[in-house]
Every structure is written in structure tokens, then in C-alpha cells.
Design an enzyme around this catalytic site. Structure first.
Site, PDB file in Angstrom:
ATOM      1  N   LYS A  70      12.368 -11.381  29.856  1.00 45.88           N
ATOM      2  CA  LYS A  70      12.494 -10.191  28.993  1.00 45.88           C
ATOM      3  C   LYS A  70      12.417 -10.512  27.497  1.00 45.88           C
ATOM      4  O   LYS A  70      11.985  -9.680  26.707  1.00 45.88           O
ATOM      5  CB  LYS A  70      13.826  -9.478  29.268  1.00 45.88           C
ATOM      6  CG  LYS A  70      13.817  -8.664  30.549  1.00 45.88           C
ATOM      7  CD  LYS A  70      15.126  -7.931  30.749  1.00 45.88           C
ATOM      8  CE  LYS A  70      15.120  -7.219  32.086  1.00 45.88           C
ATOM      9  NZ  LYS A  70      16.390  -6.538  32.361  1.00 45.88           N
ATOM     10  N   ASP A 115      15.487  -0.057  29.930  1.00 43.72           N
ATOM     11  CA  ASP A 115      16.868  -0.302  30.390  1.00 43.72           C
ATOM     12  C   ASP A 115      17.854   0.522  29.563  1.00 43.72           C
ATOM     13  O   ASP A 115      18.908   0.933  30.072  1.00 43.72           O
ATOM     14  CB  ASP A 115      17.248  -1.785  30.220  1.00 43.72           C
ATOM     15  CG  ASP A 115      16.658  -2.661  31.314  1.00 43.72           C
ATOM     16  OD1 ASP A 115      16.304  -2.124  32.383  1.00 43.72           O
ATOM     17  OD2 ASP A 115      16.547  -3.879  31.089  1.00 43.72           O
TER      18      ASP A 115
HETATM   19  P1  ATR Z   1      19.311 -10.405  32.424  1.00 42.66           P
HETATM   20  O1  ATR Z   1      17.974 -10.150  31.843  1.00 42.66           O
HETATM   21  O2  ATR Z   1      19.463  -9.802  33.813  1.00 42.66           O
HETATM   22  O3  ATR Z   1      20.438 -10.021  31.541  1.00 42.66           O
HETATM   23  P2  ATR Z   1      19.613 -13.164  31.679  1.00 42.66           P
HETATM   24  O4  ATR Z   1      18.995 -12.828  30.368  1.00 42.66           O
HETATM   25  O5  ATR Z   1      19.187 -14.395  32.374  1.00 42.66           O
HETATM   26  O6  ATR Z   1      19.382 -11.978  32.700  1.00 42.66           O
HETATM   27  O7  ATR Z   1      21.194 -13.157  31.489  1.00 42.66           O
HETATM   28  C1  ATR Z   1      22.058 -13.470  32.505  1.00 42.66           C
HETATM   29  C2  ATR Z   1      23.503 -13.283  32.028  1.00 42.66           C
HETATM   30  O8  ATR Z   1      24.371 -13.512  33.139  1.00 42.66           O
HETATM   31  C3  ATR Z   1      23.913 -14.264  30.947  1.00 42.66           C
HETATM   32  O9  ATR Z   1      24.856 -13.657  30.106  1.00 42.66           O
HETATM   33  C4  ATR Z   1      24.575 -15.390  31.772  1.00 42.66           C
HETATM   34  O10 ATR Z   1      25.515 -16.169  31.050  1.00 42.66           O
HETATM   35  P3  ATR Z   1      25.024 -17.407  30.145  1.00 42.66           P
HETATM   36  O11 ATR Z   1      24.483 -16.822  28.871  1.00 42.66           O
HETATM   37  O12 ATR Z   1      26.237 -18.222  29.927  1.00 42.66           O
HETATM   38  O13 ATR Z   1      23.961 -18.127  30.949  1.00 42.66           O
HETATM   39  C5  ATR Z   1      25.268 -14.566  32.822  1.00 42.66           C
HETATM   40  N1  ATR Z   1      25.562 -15.339  34.025  1.00 42.66           N
HETATM   41  C6  ATR Z   1      24.698 -15.677  35.017  1.00 42.66           C
HETATM   42  N2  ATR Z   1      25.330 -16.377  35.983  1.00 42.66           N
HETATM   43  C7  ATR Z   1      26.624 -16.481  35.609  1.00 42.66           C
HETATM   44  C8  ATR Z   1      27.801 -17.071  36.182  1.00 42.66           C
HETATM   45  N3  ATR Z   1      27.756 -17.714  37.359  1.00 42.66           N
HETATM   46  N4  ATR Z   1      28.964 -16.985  35.510  1.00 42.66           N
HETATM   47  C9  ATR Z   1      29.025 -16.333  34.334  1.00 42.66           C
HETATM   48  N5  ATR Z   1      27.969 -15.747  33.726  1.00 42.66           N
HETATM   49  C10 ATR Z   1      26.778 -15.816  34.363  1.00 42.66           C
END
Ligand code: ATR
Length: 283
Positions: free
Chosen positions: A66, A102
Site C-alpha cells: 500500500k 479504506d
Molecule cells: P496493513 O496494510 O494491513 O495495515 P501493514 O502495513 O503490514 O498492513 O501493517 C501491519 C500492522 O500490524 C503493523 O502495525 C504491525 O506492527 P509493526 O509495525 O510493529 O510491524 C502490526 N502487526 C502485525 N503483526 C503483529 C503482531 N504479531 N503483534 C503486534 N503487531 C503486529
């Protein structure tokens, strides 16, 4: 026949093709929606070589592209540009414009199931692409936005971006996704939004929020739509909170993208029905 792609990595789990293809068929539109799993290193080449061709009408963009896709586009609409995340692309004679549906999707879901966002306090889990759309929406209306993220830096940078916007009404703060800050933010919140993928199949027994932190004054909005009832939603409901999952937002962001590609309103009831049938549970 015109093609609309979903660009992600991976994308196999996505249900967007089901709702879009059902809608194209219902309206007799010569369009087809196809999933494309593109590794990050191949994204720009794919956009250059494939997305600009006349047979392609556009694309949806999902994890993890994105933000990265922006540099490959010709124009970005105002809100997508402010938040730095694109989830929909339209190809007009080889010229690619990025949009973010979104924001509208989350707004419609919240208006329908929660009501007005003015003067609310919200705790938002995550600081990725989906969080940017939701946080932006709240920054314009809420009184306090607390963005909690595992990687604090990302939450901080989002909070700074939002606070600097002339339209920002809220006090925006970034917090680490740890027990104590989470406890404080959730205690004072009217709304808790999970924008992370935690709780999604196949790890549907995971949650970021202890059940004891949830309370009856809370409205919980989990962007995860598979499973339809996440552990967070289940436990929040058990604690007396109102809850919704990610299905309405999925349909409404898809509906907005559909309008951008075809100029027509999709049959949203059919979108809901198609997705519910495939999720196998009622929301
Ligand atoms: P999207 O476009 O769906 O928002 P993304 O940009 O990859 O996807 O963002 C994923 C979010 O989920 C991030 O805030 C990520 O935290 P980090 O910035 O620390 O990576 C969060 N996230 C994903 N898996 C996680 C987990 N197991 N525990 C906590 N936060 C998680």
C-alpha cells in the site's frame, strides 16, 4: 474484457475477487477481478509493464504494497497522498491514479454501526497501511487518538504526520504496544480499533488485548474479517462491549473501488451475501 487486479503478497487468502466478480456479473459488466501475488522486488516492474496496458482498468493494493506502490504511480488523490497509502489504482489511458477507499470504507462502517465520531476517544492498534486510513479519519473528528504499535517509531511518525495536518482536531499520541499503555488507552477509550492482522486465520486464537482490559463502555472495531468473530470480538462482547468485525469495511472499501473502475454502484447486498456464504458464519 477489462481486468482489475489485487496486488499483494501473499493474496491467496483474499475474498475480494468473490465480491467483485459476483458484482461484475450481476451488472453484466465486461470486467474480471484477478489476484496477483507479487514479491516486493517485482512490484514496480509489474505496475510499469502490466497495469498501464489497455486491458487493465485498475487494481486494489494490499499488504505489503500500500505504501511502496505510490512511487510507481502518476497521480495520487488528496487523501491517499496525505496518509501515504494507496489501496485502489485506476488506469486511464496508461495514466495511473492512486486512491484510498479504506478511509471511506471505515467511515461508512463506523457511521452505520457506531454513529458520529466527534469528540470520541479512540485507541488504534497498529500503524501500517490500514491504520493510516483509520487514524486519519479519527484525527479529523475525535478528541483523542492513541496509536499503539509494536514498532513504536512507526506509530510516532504517523502521529506526527496527523498532528501537523490543518484538519487535525484530535490530540494524537503514539504509544508502545505494551500492557500498561494499552491498559490506560483502552480504559479511557470509547472506541478500540484493531488494524493489525493479529487474530486472523490461521492464528485465530491470538489477541493483542487481555480480556480484563475490555469494558462495557467500549465499541470494538476489528478490521479482521476472517474469522467473522475474532477472539478480541468474542471477549469484548463477553465483557459487555459492542463489537463489529471487518466485513462491512471490506464491502464498503470494495464498493468505492468498484465505482472508481466502472462508474456504477455495485450491488452491496450481493457483496455481503457472497462473502458471508464463503466465510461460513453469520456476522
Ligand atoms: P496493513 O496494510 O494491513 O495495515 P501493514 O502495513 O503490514 O498492513 O501493517 C501491519 C500492522 O500490524 C503493523 O502495525 C504491525 O506492527 P509493526 O509495525 O510493529 O510491524 C502490526 N502487526 C502485525 N503483526 C503483529 C503482531 N504479531 N503483534 C503486534 N503487531 C503486529
Amino acid at each position: 474484457m477489462k481486468i482489475c487486479y489485487l496486488l499483494g503478497y501473499p493474496v491467496e487468502h483474499s475474498m475480494s475477487a468473490l465480491m467483485h466478480n459476483a458484482s461484475f456479473q450481476r451488472l453484466n459488466l465486461p470486467y474480471r477481478y484477478e489476484l496477483r501475488s507479487i514479491p516486493p522486488g517485482d512490484l514496480v516492474t509489474f505496475v510499469e509493464k502490466e497495469l498501464r496496458t489497455p486491458k487493465v482498468r485498475g487494481a486494489n493494493v494490499t499488504i505489503p504494497h500500500k505504501q511502496a506502490v505510490i512511487k510507481a504511480l502518476d497521480e495520487i488523490d488528496e487523501t491517499a497522498s496525505i496518509i501515504g497509502a494507496v489501496n485502489t489504482i485506476v488506469n486511464k489511458r496508461g495514466n495511473l491514479t492512486g486512491h484510498n477507499t479504506d478511509i471511506t470504507g471505515a467511515h461508512r462502517a463506523l457511521r452505520e454501526y457506531f454513529g458520529g465520531l466527534y469528540d470520541t476517544k479512540v485507541a488504534i492498534l497498529g500503524a501500517g497501511g490500514a491504520s493510516k486510513a483509520v487514524s486519519y479519519l479519527f484525527a479529523k473528528k475525535a478528541s483523542r487518538v492513541s496509536i499503539l504499535n509494536r514498532t513504536l517509531k512507526k506509530a510516532e511518525s504517523l502521529a506526527v504526520t496527523l498532528s501537523r495536518l490543518p484538519e487535525c482536531k484530535a490530540e494524537v499520541q503514539a504509544l508502545p504496544l505494551k500492557y500498561e499503555p494499552l491498559e490506560n488507552a483502552v480504559k479511557e477509550a470509547d472506541i478500540l480499533v484493531n488494524t493489525t492482522s493479529v487474530g486472523m486465520v490461521p492464528k485465530s486464537n491470538e489477541t493483542l488485548v487481555s480480556k480484563t482490559l475490555l469494558h462495557r463502555e467500549l465499541f470494538v472495531f476489528d478490521l479482521v474479517y476472517n474469522p467473522p468473530k475474532t477472539r478480541l470480538m468474542r471477549e469484548a462482547a463477553e465483557m459487555g462491549a459492542r463489537v463489529i468485525g471487518g466485513l462491512p469495511m471490506l464491502v464498503y472499501q470494495g464498493s468505492e473501488a468498484f465505482k472508481l473502475w466502472t462508474g456504477r454502484n455495485p450491488p452491496e447486498e450481493l457483496m455481503f451475501k457472497t462473502l458471508k456464504e464463503n466465510l461460513g458464519e453469520d456476522q
